[in-house]
Each structure stands twice: as C-alpha cells, then as structure tokens.
Motif scaffolding. Structure first.
Motif, PDB file in Angstrom:
ATOM      1  N   PHE A 261       0.834  -1.196   0.000  1.00  0.00           N
ATOM      2  CA  PHE A 261       0.000   0.000   0.000  1.00  0.00           C
ATOM      3  C   PHE A 261       0.873   1.252   0.000  1.00  0.00           C
ATOM      4  O   PHE A 261       0.661   2.171  -0.793  1.00  0.00           O
ATOM      5  CB  PHE A 261      -0.920   0.005   1.220  1.00  0.00           C
ATOM      6  N   ALA A 262       1.861   1.280   0.901  1.00  0.00           N
ATOM      7  CA  ALA A 262       2.752   2.433   0.992  1.00  0.00           C
ATOM      8  C   ALA A 262       3.566   2.598  -0.286  1.00  0.00           C
ATOM      9  O   ALA A 262       3.793   3.717  -0.751  1.00  0.00           O
ATOM     10  CB  ALA A 262       3.681   2.283   2.196  1.00  0.00           C
ATOM     11  N   THR A 263       3.995   1.477  -0.873  1.00  0.00           N
ATOM     12  CA  THR A 263       4.767   1.535  -2.124  1.00  0.00           C
ATOM     13  C   THR A 263       3.940   2.140  -3.244  1.00  0.00           C
ATOM     14  O   THR A 263       4.404   3.019  -3.980  1.00  0.00           O
ATOM     15  CB  THR A 263       5.240   0.128  -2.526  1.00  0.00           C
ATOM     16  N   ALA A 264       2.702   1.661  -3.383  1.00  0.00           N
ATOM     17  CA  ALA A 264       1.820   2.186  -4.427  1.00  0.00           C
ATOM     18  C   ALA A 264       1.563   3.672  -4.234  1.00  0.00           C
ATOM     19  O   ALA A 264       1.584   4.460  -5.194  1.00  0.00           O
ATOM     20  CB  ALA A 264       0.498   1.414  -4.427  1.00  0.00           C
ATOM     21  N   MET A 265       1.347   4.077  -2.992  1.00  0.00           N
ATOM     22  CA  MET A 265       1.077   5.482  -2.718  1.00  0.00           C
ATOM     23  C   MET A 265       2.313   6.358  -2.963  1.00  0.00           C
ATOM     24  O   MET A 265       2.205   7.478  -3.475  1.00  0.00           O
ATOM     25  CB  MET A 265       0.600   5.657  -1.280  1.00  0.00           C
TER      26      MET A 265
END
Length: 308
Positions: A261-265
C-alpha cells in the motif's frame, strides 16, 4: 514567498516523450507479465495462529519457504502474538492438506506450538468477483471525475485531467508489474486514493489557470498556464513531501501488511505531482483551451430584465 519562473509548458514536448515511454513500458509489462494478484483476487488459504509470546515472523517465513511454500505471506494480525498466513492455491494439493502441512511444519520449528484461531478457504470465484468489482470501482471513479471537472471547469480541462489520472494509474500499475510486487486489496485501495490525490493537485492548478484567464487577459495561454503552475508549485511540492514523509514512515514502521500500500502510494504521489505539472495543463493546451472557453455566455436582453 518568492514565485518561481520555470517554463514548464515550454518543456511539454520533453515531458510528453518521457511520459509516453513510461506509459508504453507499463502497458507492455502489464500485457506480457500482468500483475501478481494476491490471495484476495486469486483465492487460496488463510490461516490465523496465535502464540503466548510475540510471533517470530522471520522464522515462520523461513520455515514455510523450506517446506515449499515460498509464496506464503506472513504478517501480524491484531497483535504481535497473532500471525496471519496467506497462500495462493496449489494445484497439486487440496486446501485442507495445505493447512495441515503448514501447521505441522511451523510447530516443528517453534518452541511453543501455535494455537490455530481460524482456517479459511477463499474460492477462485470470490477472487474473480473482487477483481471485477475493484476494477469497476476504478472505472466508475474515473467517469465521476470526468463529469465533475467538465461541470466545474470545461470539457477540455476534464479530458486533460483524465489523461493525467490515467497516466498515474497505468504507470503505478506498471511499476508493480515490472517489479513483481503483489497486487491485493490494499494496493487497489491505494490506487483509488491516488486517483483522488492526483485529481486534487490538478484541480488546484486548473483553478489558478481559470483565475488567470480572467485577470491576465493580455498574456498568452502558455504564459497564463506557466504562471498558474509556478504560483501553485510551492504548495504542490510541500503537500507531496508531507505525504511522502508519512508514507515512508508507514513503509518502514507499519509492518509488512501495508508495505505494498505504501509503495503504491509513494509512486503514485511522485507520478501525481509530475502529471499535475507536466501533463494535465499541457493536455488542455493541446486541446485548444483559451479564455473564450471559460466566458459564460450572456443571454441576449438580460440587461433589460431589471427595467420596469
């Protein structure tokens, strides 16, 4: 605060080439490699176990890898004493056999036997339905953006915003495809969040451009857009940096369950900031946006309505 004077619009051809290369690479990767769909979409086995002490996740991953379950995802669930194990379907084994083998394997390598809290089997049909619903959500949100911006600004702005948003989504998905990162529901949530973030940045710039069209009538359209982007640049950069700092903290401190999630964001914030500057406005310019498009037509004879 000192306003910069960078010729963003003048460099739009370079940005267009760069964005085209990124988009083509992403589309090719998505078409050939696809996305590594998580258990949320593919179906599989979910096992929750508990311990009296904090669960050793590294040891659990090592044990599963040594027993032929290298694709297993292990993370804390609720507390550090609870662990959630997720596996994709194995063609050569039944779900019941998989769960039994996993529990047997992890109990051999830990001092304390795991207490099995629950075992769930997610069927492939459920995964297909989730994937379909998720991508429909992307489609509907994009249509909503198109309608909203066309109503608030002008259709040429609307198309420019859609182009920028599609660019952000496609390139972010391309990163996941190229790097082989797992695409699950948390990543889908990040993509939906990214759409809103990218749109917000674009609207800030568009709002300033609209004001400039009314206040700076003697300037060319390119100069008006450059002025708007430069005026909002500090706000855009500060917002992006603030969000990025939070996401970096989430990535390193939030646990494996929200790494993707953090990577995508993080990638989404970078691409969203870039597209609001180099894609959204130049796209509207290429469509021929001008001050005349934003002038509200005056009804003939309206100046006589107040007369007796």
């Amino acid at each position: 605060m000192k306003v910069t004077n960078i010729d963003f619009i003048g460099n739009r051809k370079i940005a267009l080439i760069f964005s085209s290369i990124l988009t083509i690479i992403s589309i090719v990767s998505l078409a050939t490699r696809g996305l590594d769909m998580g258990i949320d979409f593919t179906g599989g086995t979910l096992i929750e176990v508990g311990y009296q002490q904090a669960a050793d996740l590294d040891q659990l991953r090592k044990t599963l890898h040594e027993n032929g379950f290298s694709d297993a995802t292990v993370q804390n669930f609720g507390t550090t004493k609870d662990a959630l194990i997720r596996l994709k379907p194995h063609d050569d084994m039944q779900n019941k056999d998989i769960s039994a083998k996993i529990i047997e394997a992890i109990n051999k390598t830990t001092k304390e036997p795991a207490s099995v809290r629950r075992i769930e089997f997610v069927g492939p049909q459920v995964g297909d339905d989730l994937a379909q619903d998720g991508f429909l959500a992307l489609l509907y949100s994009t249509i909503g953006i198109l309608i909203y911006i066309a109503w608030r600004f002008e259709w040429k702005f609307s198309v420019g915003a859609i182009i920028a948003t599609f660019h952000d989504v496609i390139v972010t998905l391309g990163v996941f495809s190229i790097l082989g990162l797992e695409f699950d529901l948390t990543v889908l949530a990040a993509i939906l969040t990214l759409i809103g973030y990218s749109l917000n940045d674009t609207i800030v710039v568009y709002d300033r451009i609209r004001e400039n069209f009314h206040n700076l009538r003697k300037m060319s359209t390119e100069d008006i857009m450059n002025n708007a982007i430069n005026i909002t640049l500090s706000r855009t950069i500060m917002t992006s940096l603030t969000v990025a700092l939070v996401l970096v903290s989430v990535f390193f401190l939030g646990g494996e369950s929200i790494h993707n999630f953090a990577t995508a964001m993080l990638f989404g914030v970078v691409f969203g900031t870039y597209s609001s500057i180099f894609i959204a406005s130049p796209a509207a310019l290429m469509l021929g946006i001008s001050a005349a498009d934003l002038i509200v037509p005056v009804k003939e004879g309206s100046d006589l309505d107040h007369l007796p």
